[in-house]
Design a protein around this motif. Sequence first.
Motif, PDB file in Angstrom:
ATOM      1  N   UNK A 158       0.830  -1.200   0.000  1.00  0.00           N
ATOM      2  CA  UNK A 158       0.000   0.000   0.000  1.00  0.00           C
ATOM      3  C   UNK A 158       0.864   1.250   0.000  1.00  0.00           C
ATOM      4  N   UNK A 159       0.502   2.216  -0.859  1.00  0.00           N
ATOM      5  CA  UNK A 159       1.200   3.500  -0.912  1.00  0.00           C
ATOM      6  C   UNK A 159       0.233   4.588  -0.470  1.00  0.00           C
ATOM      7  N   UNK A 160       0.376   5.117   0.756  1.00  0.00           N
ATOM      8  CA  UNK A 160      -0.586   6.120   1.229  1.00  0.00           C
ATOM      9  C   UNK A 160      -0.483   7.449   0.491  1.00  0.00           C
ATOM     10  N   UNK A 161       0.649   7.724  -0.142  1.00  0.00           N
ATOM     11  CA  UNK A 161       0.802   8.976  -0.893  1.00  0.00           C
ATOM     12  C   UNK A 161      -0.069   8.982  -2.138  1.00  0.00           C
ATOM     13  N   UNK A 162      -0.272   7.796  -2.735  1.00  0.00           N
ATOM     14  CA  UNK A 162      -1.080   7.699  -3.959  1.00  0.00           C
ATOM     15  C   UNK A 162      -2.417   7.018  -3.724  1.00  0.00           C
ATOM     16  N   UNK A 163      -2.629   6.489  -2.506  1.00  0.00           N
ATOM     17  CA  UNK A 163      -3.829   5.695  -2.188  1.00  0.00           C
ATOM     18  C   UNK A 163      -4.021   4.566  -3.205  1.00  0.00           C
ATOM     19  N   UNK A 164      -2.937   3.855  -3.478  1.00  0.00           N
ATOM     20  CA  UNK A 164      -2.979   2.766  -4.454  1.00  0.00           C
ATOM     21  C   UNK A 164      -2.087   1.621  -3.994  1.00  0.00           C
ATOM     22  N   UNK A 165      -2.378   0.434  -4.540  1.00  0.00           N
ATOM     23  CA  UNK A 165      -1.583  -0.746  -4.252  1.00  0.00           C
ATOM     24  C   UNK A 165      -0.635  -1.057  -5.405  1.00  0.00           C
ATOM     25  N   UNK A 166       0.509  -1.629  -5.055  1.00  0.00           N
ATOM     26  CA  UNK A 166       1.412  -2.250  -6.016  1.00  0.00           C
ATOM     27  C   UNK A 166       1.378  -3.738  -5.712  1.00  0.00           C
ATOM     28  N   UNK A 167       1.027  -4.558  -6.708  1.00  0.00           N
ATOM     29  CA  UNK A 167       0.752  -5.969  -6.462  1.00  0.00           C
ATOM     30  C   UNK A 167       1.719  -6.877  -7.221  1.00  0.00           C
ATOM     31  N   UNK A 168       2.005  -8.031  -6.601  1.00  0.00           N
ATOM     32  CA  UNK A 168       2.852  -9.068  -7.193  1.00  0.00           C
ATOM     33  C   UNK A 168       2.169 -10.420  -7.023  1.00  0.00           C
ATOM     34  N   UNK A 169       2.333 -11.311  -8.033  1.00  0.00           N
ATOM     35  CA  UNK A 169       1.774 -12.651  -7.939  1.00  0.00           C
ATOM     36  C   UNK A 169       2.889 -13.685  -8.012  1.00  0.00           C
ATOM     37  N   UNK A 170       2.627 -14.853  -7.431  1.00  0.00           N
ATOM     38  CA  UNK A 170       3.624 -15.914  -7.323  1.00  0.00           C
ATOM     39  C   UNK A 170       3.543 -16.803  -8.560  1.00  0.00           C
ATOM     40  N   UNK A 171       4.485 -16.589  -9.471  1.00  0.00           N
ATOM     41  CA  UNK A 171       4.469 -17.272 -10.775  1.00  0.00           C
ATOM     42  C   UNK A 171       5.207 -18.599 -10.734  1.00  0.00           C
ATOM     43  N   UNK A 172       4.631 -19.582 -11.454  1.00  0.00           N
ATOM     44  CA  UNK A 172       5.328 -20.818 -11.773  1.00  0.00           C
ATOM     45  C   UNK A 172       4.823 -21.289 -13.122  1.00  0.00           C
ATOM     46  N   UNK A 173       5.744 -21.460 -14.073  1.00  0.00           N
ATOM     47  CA  UNK A 173       5.330 -21.858 -15.409  1.00  0.00           C
ATOM     48  C   UNK A 173       6.503 -21.945 -16.358  1.00  0.00           C
ATOM     49  N   UNK A 179       7.574   7.076   8.571  1.00  0.00           N
ATOM     50  CA  UNK A 179       6.852   8.314   8.296  1.00  0.00           C
ATOM     51  C   UNK A 179       5.434   7.983   7.851  1.00  0.00           C
ATOM     52  N   UNK A 180       4.450   8.643   8.474  1.00  0.00           N
ATOM     53  CA  UNK A 180       3.037   8.400   8.195  1.00  0.00           C
ATOM     54  C   UNK A 180       2.448   9.547   7.385  1.00  0.00           C
ATOM     55  N   UNK A 181       1.636   9.214   6.406  1.00  0.00           N
ATOM     56  CA  UNK A 181       0.850  10.203   5.685  1.00  0.00           C
ATOM     57  C   UNK A 181      -0.432  10.453   6.460  1.00  0.00           C
ATOM     58  N   UNK A 182      -0.601  11.661   6.994  1.00  0.00           N
ATOM     59  CA  UNK A 182      -1.789  11.956   7.795  1.00  0.00           C
ATOM     60  C   UNK A 182      -3.010  12.108   6.890  1.00  0.00           C
ATOM     61  N   UNK A 183      -4.175  11.843   7.462  1.00  0.00           N
ATOM     62  CA  UNK A 183      -5.406  11.907   6.687  1.00  0.00           C
ATOM     63  C   UNK A 183      -5.612  10.707   5.793  1.00  0.00           C
ATOM     64  N   UNK A 184      -4.862   9.607   6.039  1.00  0.00           N
ATOM     65  CA  UNK A 184      -4.976   8.425   5.198  1.00  0.00           C
ATOM     66  C   UNK A 184      -4.605   7.189   6.010  1.00  0.00           C
ATOM     67  N   UNK A 185      -4.830   6.047   5.409  1.00  0.00           N
ATOM     68  CA  UNK A 185      -4.409   4.780   5.987  1.00  0.00           C
ATOM     69  C   UNK A 185      -2.934   4.547   5.678  1.00  0.00           C
ATOM     70  N   UNK A 186      -2.204   4.025   6.655  1.00  0.00           N
ATOM     71  CA  UNK A 186      -0.811   3.640   6.484  1.00  0.00           C
ATOM     72  C   UNK A 186      -0.653   2.211   6.988  1.00  0.00           C
TER      73      UNK A 186
END
Length: 241
Positions: free
Chosen positions: A66-81, A138-145
């Motif tokens: 979670x990035x509180x500065x952008x209010x967005x997630x960066x996601x990764x998946x566990x690959x096998x193939x 460091x916490x971004x105030x006014x948001x979830x961290x």
Amino acid sequence: MCGSLLAVESANIVGYNTAELTKGNYNTMTVQFGNVGTGTFSLNDIKTDNMTAGESSDDADLVQFWNPATSAYEAYYLYSGPDADDGWYNFETDESFDDDYPTGKPAGTAFWYIARGTGTGTGLTSGEVESADDVTVTLTKGNYNLVASAYPVALDLNAMVCTGLTAGESSDDADLIQFWNPTTSAYEAYYLYSGPDADDGWYNFETDEAFADDYPDGKPVGTAFWYIARGTGTGTIKFVK
């Protein structure tokens, strides 16, 4: 269930932690151990048991930062193939985690782990213990961290050194902390109290019991949590070794 072991190896203190994960749900997780000499970790350092890899994010375990500065997630998946080396890959770009973060993420970085299937699994993390006397987040105030301690010790909310944050006489006007329980799919919340009726500190949102009474030995090693900081700008939490 979490356990930890510390040992002295040359000048470095090393250890490990095992986290139990509820499959078919979100789990909060952190890695408190860095690679020796770097203080950082790779998702590929996590050893998983009964976890699920796949050829796409549709059928594989996921990790979300979670990035509180952008209010967005960066996601990764566990690959096998057949198309690339097994490991963690970016949900959006298919770049490997190690290409995105060649020096790793800092030890103590918290994240969501979404485990496919049913039952339980485990994630084993190991490495060098943070050598500094304290670590500041460091916490971004006014948001979830999404926050966790960088040290492999039980979590005591009242041992955190907070600056620029907001205490109040009720949860309506004070900072909040939320612990996620994947077994019940519910949060347990605490607010930062300051007033005439009790000692200053963290109190249960539902019962008004002090955190120290609810958890006299603290929360288990590796516990991550949401910190909702009132106001604007930034604040800090210092975790002391």
